[in-house]
Every structure is written in structure tokens, then in C-alpha cells.
Design a protein around this motif. Structure first.
Motif, PDB file in Angstrom:
ATOM      1  N   LYS A 197     -34.815  81.244  -5.657  1.00  0.00           N
ATOM      2  CA  LYS A 197     -34.519  80.052  -6.472  1.00  0.00           C
ATOM      3  C   LYS A 197     -35.265  78.847  -5.891  1.00  0.00           C
ATOM      4  N   SER A 198     -35.497  77.874  -6.747  1.00  0.00           N
ATOM      5  CA  SER A 198     -36.184  76.674  -6.285  1.00  0.00           C
ATOM      6  C   SER A 198     -35.607  75.436  -6.941  1.00  0.00           C
ATOM      7  N   CYS A 199     -35.833  74.293  -6.286  1.00  0.00           N
ATOM      8  CA  CYS A 199     -35.424  73.010  -6.868  1.00  0.00           C
ATOM      9  C   CYS A 199     -36.152  72.812  -8.203  1.00  0.00           C
ATOM     10  N   VAL A 200     -37.454  73.136  -8.230  1.00  0.00           N
ATOM     11  CA  VAL A 200     -38.238  72.828  -9.424  1.00  0.00           C
ATOM     12  C   VAL A 200     -37.789  73.649 -10.637  1.00  0.00           C
ATOM     13  N   GLU A 201     -37.273  74.864 -10.434  1.00  0.00           N
ATOM     14  CA  GLU A 201     -36.909  75.644 -11.621  1.00  0.00           C
ATOM     15  C   GLU A 201     -35.720  75.016 -12.342  1.00  0.00           C
ATOM     16  N   CYS A 202     -34.878  74.277 -11.639  1.00  0.00           N
ATOM     17  CA  CYS A 202     -33.803  73.556 -12.317  1.00  0.00           C
ATOM     18  C   CYS A 202     -34.211  72.136 -12.705  1.00  0.00           C
ATOM     19  N   HIS A 203     -35.017  71.484 -11.866  1.00  0.00           N
ATOM     20  CA  HIS A 203     -35.273  70.054 -12.078  1.00  0.00           C
ATOM     21  C   HIS A 203     -36.574  69.725 -12.786  1.00  0.00           C
ATOM     22  N   MET A 204     -37.527  70.677 -12.857  1.00  0.00           N
ATOM     23  CA  MET A 204     -38.784  70.438 -13.575  1.00  0.00           C
ATOM     24  C   MET A 204     -38.917  71.528 -14.644  1.00  0.00           C
ATOM     25  N   SER A 205     -38.529  71.219 -15.882  1.00  0.00           N
ATOM     26  CA  SER A 205     -38.554  72.221 -16.955  1.00  0.00           C
ATOM     27  C   SER A 205     -39.971  72.628 -17.304  1.00  0.00           C
ATOM     28  N   VAL A 206     -40.128  73.867 -17.740  1.00  0.00           N
ATOM     29  CA  VAL A 206     -41.400  74.302 -18.311  1.00  0.00           C
ATOM     30  C   VAL A 206     -41.507  73.690 -19.711  1.00  0.00           C
ATOM     31  N   VAL A 207     -42.536  72.884 -19.939  1.00  0.00           N
ATOM     32  CA  VAL A 207     -42.639  72.191 -21.224  1.00  0.00           C
ATOM     33  C   VAL A 207     -43.909  72.503 -22.006  1.00  0.00           C
ATOM     34  N   ARG A 208     -44.906  73.091 -21.368  1.00  0.00           N
ATOM     35  CA  ARG A 208     -46.117  73.461 -22.122  1.00  0.00           C
ATOM     36  C   ARG A 208     -46.845  74.576 -21.381  1.00  0.00           C
ATOM     37  N   THR A 209     -47.792  75.199 -22.095  1.00  0.00           N
ATOM     38  CA  THR A 209     -48.651  76.160 -21.411  1.00  0.00           C
ATOM     39  C   THR A 209     -50.075  75.641 -21.483  1.00  0.00           C
ATOM     40  N   VAL A 210     -50.855  75.891 -20.446  1.00  0.00           N
ATOM     41  CA  VAL A 210     -52.272  75.531 -20.486  1.00  0.00           C
ATOM     42  C   VAL A 210     -53.064  76.809 -20.297  1.00  0.00           C
ATOM     43  N   GLU A 211     -54.306  76.771 -20.755  1.00  0.00           N
ATOM     44  CA  GLU A 211     -55.182  77.902 -20.523  1.00  0.00           C
ATOM     45  C   GLU A 211     -56.322  77.404 -19.665  1.00  0.00           C
ATOM     46  N   ARG A 212     -56.443  77.974 -18.480  1.00  0.00           N
ATOM     47  CA  ARG A 212     -57.544  77.593 -17.602  1.00  0.00           C
ATOM     48  C   ARG A 212     -58.299  78.838 -17.207  1.00  0.00           C
TER      49      ARG A 212
END
Ligand code: HEC
Ligand code: HEC
Ligand code: HEC
Ligand code: HEC
Ligand code: HEC
Length: 327
Positions: free
Chosen positions: A188-203
Motif C-alpha cells: 500500500k502507498s500514500c499516493v494510492e489513496c491521496h493521488m487518484s488516477v485521473v488520466r492515461t498518457v501514452e509515451r
């Protein structure tokens, strides 16, 4: 000359396979943060002056509405400094030098200039050699980049903890709760709760999820409600509502916050037969993973629960959740 060509064809084939195997992601586990408009803070006015804004405007906008951006300008912070003899010792987390230069173990060092940017982009991303550290370190001619463990999934826990582990002033070092729990070992991580996945990028042909810098905070009623689960227990003709903490640390996690639950037990005709309240604050906080019970007397048909939160920036308590439980 034949071999490299064959290798190239193979590599291209591998990339095709990789993109063909790419499966659309399930909807993000947490939606984009939607803080209540009157919940304050709002946004750092001078955010667009950040040197990153020219090319990362979307991220700057997300960051601008958090207390990271406002960590210096924050009126509670500025008020707390008044009359302090060693105010300078406070600035290391509210206007830090780049953390990758000072390391994550010691106390973060204060920045001499541009303090109005608070916990700035450089605080978390700038390496001592001037490269910008990120989760993939994709190459660009705009600036040097490098992939860093400290900006990748569970690796970023150390970065967050550098400032959130210490108990100082009104701050409770809640990252310690997290570090001492089973959660890091479970990935588990802080970011998985506090920084939502909001977009996908293709690189370079690879799609990946990008997390929002607009942190999830208790100003968002749905996020605050996600800290709790409820269940109704019946034994010996008596009813209990059981509240469990699902957050990654104690709740509430900051001095001056108060969460109050009011429960009403109703019989089959809708008549109130019992009620109870439960208050969580700095001294009676709910530890990570633990539960508390509300006694509701006799057997009932349903229980209505409302949750209220008070914080020092907002005058009135706000209702953040309403739910009905049935046995
Ligand atoms: C080790 C890092 C660190 C240092 C040093 C530090 N702070 Fe903070 N401060 C934080 C963090 C992290 C938060 C946010 C805590 C949270 O939201 O749970 C915070 C938040 C605050 C807040 C806002 C509290 C609120 O109710 O919203 C005030 C006020 C504050 N700090 C005052 C101080 C003062 C005064 C000092 C010096 C005595 C100080 N801080 C030193 C990390 C630090
Ligand atoms: C508190 C630390 C912190 C601050 C402040 C911060 N970031 Fe980040 N940033 C992160 C973390 C952690 C990630 C990786 C998230 C993940 O796991 O994908 C990240 C990811 C990124 C990425 C890569 C996005 C992607 O996934 O492709 C960029 C670009 C970025 N940040 C730019 C910025 C800019 C610009 C600012 C200032 C407006 C900023 N960051 C402020 C911690 C921070
Ligand atoms: C002149 C344009 C420009 C400026 C200014 C700029 N960047 Fe970037 N940055 C890019 C481009 C282009 C990329 C490649 C990836 C992309 O398109 O987002 C990138 C990539 C990154 C990455 C790597 C993400 C990864 O793949 O891991 C980070 C981190 C980052 N930038 C942070 C910053 C920060 C912090 C600032 C301000 C101090 C900044 N950048 C200023 C254009 C810029
Ligand atoms: C350089 C120190 C520092 C680092 C690193 C840091 N924080 Fe913070 N964080 C703070 C301070 C300071 C505040 C509160 C400022 C205030 O209240 O004035 C804060 C506030 C927050 C808040 C409340 C935000 C709000 O708008 O209410 C969250 C959530 C948070 N941090 C999560 C994280 C996560 C997740 C990471 C790792 C990606 C992280 N922090 C890394 C210093 C830091
Ligand atoms: C399982 C999800 C989860 C994880 C993991 C998690 N948090 Fe939280 N966090 C929450 C929830 C839900 C809240 C809202 C409840 C509250 O305010 O206490 C919250 C609140 C906060 C706050 C705001 C406290 C306040 O009152 O302003 C800060 C700061 C914070 N978390 C930092 C962190 C840091 C740093 C980590 C990693 C060490 C972390 N969190 C890990 C779910 C999580």
C-alpha cells in the motif's frame, strides 16, 4: 549488419505485442477529488508563476488547490509563527529545499527564497544534479529527467514520510502509524489513496496511468467517508453499530479536527427507540484498523447514522455522510 536488423524487427514485434496486450483500465479506484466549495483552502494565487507552468500547466493547477502549494501562505501557518522565537525551524517542511538533496531521514531544510511556493514542485522532483526525477524518467529535450524509486508507487512512501512522520507544532506524525502497520508490506502507498488516477498518457508506445497532484483531503466529503466502514451487530437482543477505520493512519490525523457520529435506532414503524453519539478527536482518535462500538439498546429495524466534521478553518460543522444500516 544482418543481426541488428533482425533484432530491430523483433523489438518492433515485441512493442506491437505489448500494445495489443494492453487492456483498458478499470475505472479509477477513487474519483477525482471534489472538495466542498466552502471547505477552504482554495488555491495559491501565484501558482502560475511556477517555472514548471509553461509545460506542466495541468499539474500546476492540480497542485495549486492543495495545502502543499499553500503550505507557506496558509493563514493558520502564518498565524502560528507569530511570536515564535525559533520560527525558522518550522520552515523546513512548509517551504523546503529539494528533499532529494537533503535526504529523507533528517529534518527537511528551509529554502531561503520563493517561500510562497510552499511544498513546491522542486521540493519533490529536483535532484542535486539538476535532473527532474519522475516515475518513468521519460527523455525530453526540455530538461534532464530520471526515473526514481522515490516517485514510484510504494517507493514514494519514504518521500511523503519525510515530512509527515514528525510530530511538531499542531502536527501529528501520522506517517508513523502507516510505517508501523502491515500496509507497506502489503504494497500500500500514500499516493494510492491521496493521488487518484485521473488520466492515461501514452509515451513511446506505452500507456500508463497518471495520478492527480490534487490531493484527496478530508475537505472532500466522499473521501472523508471512505475512512470508515460500518456494520450492525446483534447479540442478546441488543444492537451495536461498529465503526472501523479504513484509512492508512489514525483518524482524525491533525489537531483541532473533530468528527462526530450521531446514530438513531428506529423500530419497524419508524419510531426512534434509541440514540447515541460518538466523537473522534485528537485525544480520542480511532487508531488504524481499529473499531469502536455504539450501543443502541434494544433490537431495532434500522439505524440512521450521520457524520459531522469540524475543522478550525470553517465556522460550522459540516455533514459529510448519511447512511442507513439494517440488521
Ligand atoms: C517535519 C515537518 C514539519 C515541520 C518541521 C513543521 N511542520 Fe507544520 N505541518 C507539517 C505537516 C505534514 C502538516 C500537515 C499535517 C496534516 O494535514 O496532517 C503541517 C501543518 C501545519 C499547520 C496547519 C494545521 C492545521 O490545523 O491545518 C500549522 C499551523 C503548522 N503546521 C505549524 C507549524 C509550526 C508552528 C511549526 C514549527 C514549530 C511547524 N509547523 C513545523 C509538517 C511540519
Ligand atoms: C509532495 C511531493 C510532490 C510535489 C510537491 C509535486 N509532485 Fe509531481 N509527483 C509526485 C509523485 C509522488 C509522483 C508520482 C505519482 C505516481 O505514483 O504515479 C509525481 C509525478 C509527477 C509527474 C509525472 C506524471 C506522470 O505520471 O507521468 C510530473 C511531470 C510531475 N509530478 C510534475 C510536478 C509538478 C510540475 C509539480 C508542481 C506543480 C509537482 N509535480 C509537485 C510528487 C510530487
Ligand atoms: C519547456 C517545457 C518544460 C518545462 C519548463 C518543464 N518541463 Fe518537465 N517535462 C517536459 C516534457 C516535454 C516532459 C516529457 C514528458 C511529458 O510530456 O510530460 C517532461 C517530463 C518531466 C518529468 C518526468 C516524468 C516522468 O516520466 O517520470 C518530471 C518529473 C518533470 N518533467 C518535472 C518538471 C518540473 C518539476 C518542472 C519545473 C521545475 C518542469 N518539469 C519544467 C517539459 C517541461
Ligand atoms: C516537504 C514536506 C512534505 C512532503 C515531502 C509531503 N508533504 Fe504533505 N504536507 C506537508 C505540509 C507542510 C502540509 C500542510 C500545510 C499546511 O497545512 O499549512 C501537507 C499537507 C498534506 C495533505 C493535506 C492536504 C490538504 O490540501 O488538505 C495531504 C493529504 C498530504 N500532505 C499528503 C502527502 C503525500 C501523499 C505526500 C507524498 C507524495 C506528501 N504529502 C509529501 C508537507 C509535505
Ligand atoms: C487506505 C487509504 C489511505 C492511506 C494508505 C493513507 N491515507 Fe491519509 N487519509 C486517508 C483518509 C480516508 C483520510 C481522511 C480522514 C482523516 O482526515 O483522517 C486521510 C487523511 C490524511 C491527511 C489529512 C489529515 C487532516 O486532517 O488534514 C493527511 C495529511 C494524510 N492523510 C497523509 C497521509 C500520508 C502521508 C500517508 C502515507 C504515509 C497516508 N495518508 C496514507 C486515507 C489514506
Amino acid at each position: 549488419m544482418k543481426r541488428p536488423a533482425a533484432a530491430l524487427v523483433l523489438a518492433a514485434f515485441a512493442v506491437c505485442l505489448a500494445s495489443a496486450a494492453w487492456i483498458p483500465q478499470a475505472p479509477p479506484a477513487r474519483p477525482r477529488p471534489t472538495p466542498t466549495p466552502d471547505g477552504r483552502p482554495t488555491r495559491l494565487e501565484r501558482a502560475s508563476e511556477s517555472s514548471c507552468n509553461e509545460c506542466h500547466a495541468e499539474i500546476v493547477t492540480e497542485w495549486a488547490s492543495t495545502l502543499h502549494a499553500m503550505a507557506w501562505e496558509d493563514e493558520l501557518y502564518q498565524a502560528d509563527l507569530v511570536g515564535r522565537k525559533k520560527a525558522e525551524s518550522c520552515h523546513g517542511c512548509h517551504a523546503p529545499l529539494p528533499l532529494h538533496a537533503s535526504g529523507f531521514e533528517g529534518k527537511p531544510q528551509a529554502r531561503p527564497d520563493a517561500r510562497h511556493f510552499g511544498v513546491s514542485c522542486e521540493s519533490c522532483h529536483l535532484a542535486p544534479d539538476g535532473a527532474l526525477l519522475g516515475p518513468t524518467g521519460v527523455a525530453t529535450d526540455k530538461h534532464a529527467t530520471r526515473r526514481a524509486e522515490s516517485l514510484t508507487g510504494t517507493g514514494s512512501n519514504a518521500l511523503c514520510s519525510a515530512c509527515h512522520r514528525t510530530t511538531v507544532g499542531p502536527v501529528i506524525g501520522i506517517a508513523k502509524d502507516f510505517e508501523q502497520s502491515e500496509l507497506p508490506a502489503q504494497g500500500k502507498s500514500c499516493v494510492e489513496c491521496h493521488m487518484s488516477v485521473v488520466r492515461t498518457v501514452e509515451r513511446v508506445g506505452v500507456k500508463r496511468d497518471v495520478r492527480s497532484h490534487e490531493l484527496q483531503t478530508p475537505r472532500d466529503p466522499a473521501f472523508l467517508a471512505s475512512a470508515f466502514s460500518w456494520k450492525l451487530l446483534e447479540a442478546d437482543g441488543r444492537t451495536k453499530a461498529v465503526l472501523t477505520n479504513l484509512a492508512g493512519h489514525r483518524v482524525p490525523g491533525l489537531i483541532g479536527r473533530e468528527i462526530e457520529f450521531r446514530a438513531r435506532a428506529l423500530d419497524a414503524s419508524g419510531k426512534e427507540i434509541a440514540k447515541a453519539t460518538l466523537v473522534l478527536d485528537t485525544s480520542s482518535y480511532l487508531p488504524l484498523g481499529e473499531s469502536l462500538e455504539m450501543e443502541l439498546g434494544a433490537r431495532c429495524a434500522k439505524v440512521e447514522i450521520a457524520g459531522w466534521v469540524r475543522d478550525p478553518r470553517v465556522e460550522d460543522a459540516r455533514r459529510f455522510v448519511e447512511l442507513t444500516l439494517t440488521p
